[in-house]
Design an enzyme around this catalytic site. Structure first.
Site, PDB file in Angstrom:
ATOM      1  N   TYR A 199      37.720  43.496  41.228  1.00 42.71           N
ATOM      2  CA  TYR A 199      38.176  43.002  39.925  1.00 42.71           C
ATOM      3  C   TYR A 199      37.366  41.768  39.520  1.00 42.71           C
ATOM      4  CZ  TYR A 199      41.556  41.857  36.231  1.00 42.71           C
ATOM      5  OH  TYR A 199      42.155  41.588  35.021  1.00 42.71           O
TER       6      TYR A 199
ATOM      7  N   SER B  50      38.496  37.920  32.221  1.00 41.16           N
ATOM      8  CA  SER B  50      39.658  37.387  32.925  1.00 41.16           C
ATOM      9  C   SER B  50      39.299  36.023  33.487  1.00 41.16           C
ATOM     10  CB  SER B  50      40.055  38.318  34.084  1.00 41.16           C
ATOM     11  OG  SER B  50      41.047  37.717  34.898  1.00 41.16           O
TER      12      SER B  50
END
Length: 252
Positions: free
Chosen positions: A153, A140
């Site tokens: 995350y 990401s």
């Protein structure tokens, strides 16, 4: 001629679902792992071709070992062309750091980083067959930039970037390993039927991207296609974000 084969974790919804459809439509054999049996059942019903869809958690060692056993039987000696480590928790927001439990933090790490390690380790023998395969880790842009309160995350995706170059150096030359860093990829219309939403983006959502639109899962599929064929590319993390990470933003 042996058909090419792809294995996708987190195959039931979102990017994983889109990749399954993309490669089934290309005539590949498609296999994958996901804990959402309802989503897997919809894929089985909707896809033509040779499929192996296993219910299980990519972050749990016993589930991955069992899946590898089933994959070995299904492949029947054929090589695995590509492993896409896509599994993860989609929601990045954790709330204030002082309220974040170790178990909740660990859940992001296990769902993405631990899962990529476990699946890469267990599926390595199948990738080594023939001329060798490729691994694509779905990271990401949050690996290198953050919104507030997204600790687990960001840590999981940053670790996935590091795991990518470590595996690339260790597993080459027969196996290449790269990562894709998606930015804003709209996946709400790529969920199982019960959760699917048709989304209209605001003009400001589109305009903040240098390419003038929000991303979609096909943008990721096209990048996986390229990485599978890019024989001189390994150990890289490719931003697929419409240019957002190179755009300077100032309040005027």
């Amino acid at each position: 001629m042996t058909k090419k084969t792809i294995f996708i974790t987190g195959i039931g919804n979102g990017i994983g679902r889109a990749l399954a459809i993309h490669y089934a439509n290309k005539g590949w054999r498609v296999a994958g792992l996901d804990p959402d049996e309802e989503a897997l059942a919809e894929l089985r019903e909707g896809l033509d071709g040779d499929l192996l869809l296993v219910e299980g958690d990519a972050g749990k060692e016993a589930h991955v070992i069992d899946t590898a056993d089933r994959l070995a039987e299904w492949l029947d000696g054929a090589p695995l062309t590509c492993l896409v480590n896509n599994a993860g928790i989609a929601n990045p927001y954790a709330g204030p750091l002082e309220d974040l439990s170790l178990a909740d933090f660990q859940s992001w790490i296990d769902a993405s980083l631990t899962a990529a390690f476990l699946c890469s380790r267990s599926l390595l023998p199948f990738l080594r067959r023939g001329d060798g395969g490729t691994i694509v880790n779905i990271s990401s842009t949050r690996a290198v930039m953050s919104e507030p309160n997204s600790y687990g995350y960001a840590a999981a995706k940053g670790g996935l970037d590091a795991l990518t170059h470590a595996m690339a150096v260790s597993l080459g030359p027969k196996i290449r390993v790269n990562a894709i860093r998606p930015g804003w990829i709209e996946t709400r219309n790529w969920q199982k039927q019960a959760n699917r939403e048709q989304v209209e983006h605001r003009e400001q959502d589109k305009a903040q991207h240098p390419v003038g639109r929000v991303g979609n899962p096909e943008d990721i599929a096209q990048t996986v296609d390229w990485l599978i064929g890019a024989g001189f590319v390994t150990g890289q993390a490719i931003n697929v974000d419409g240019g957002m990470t190179v755009k300077m933003i100032y309040e005027h």
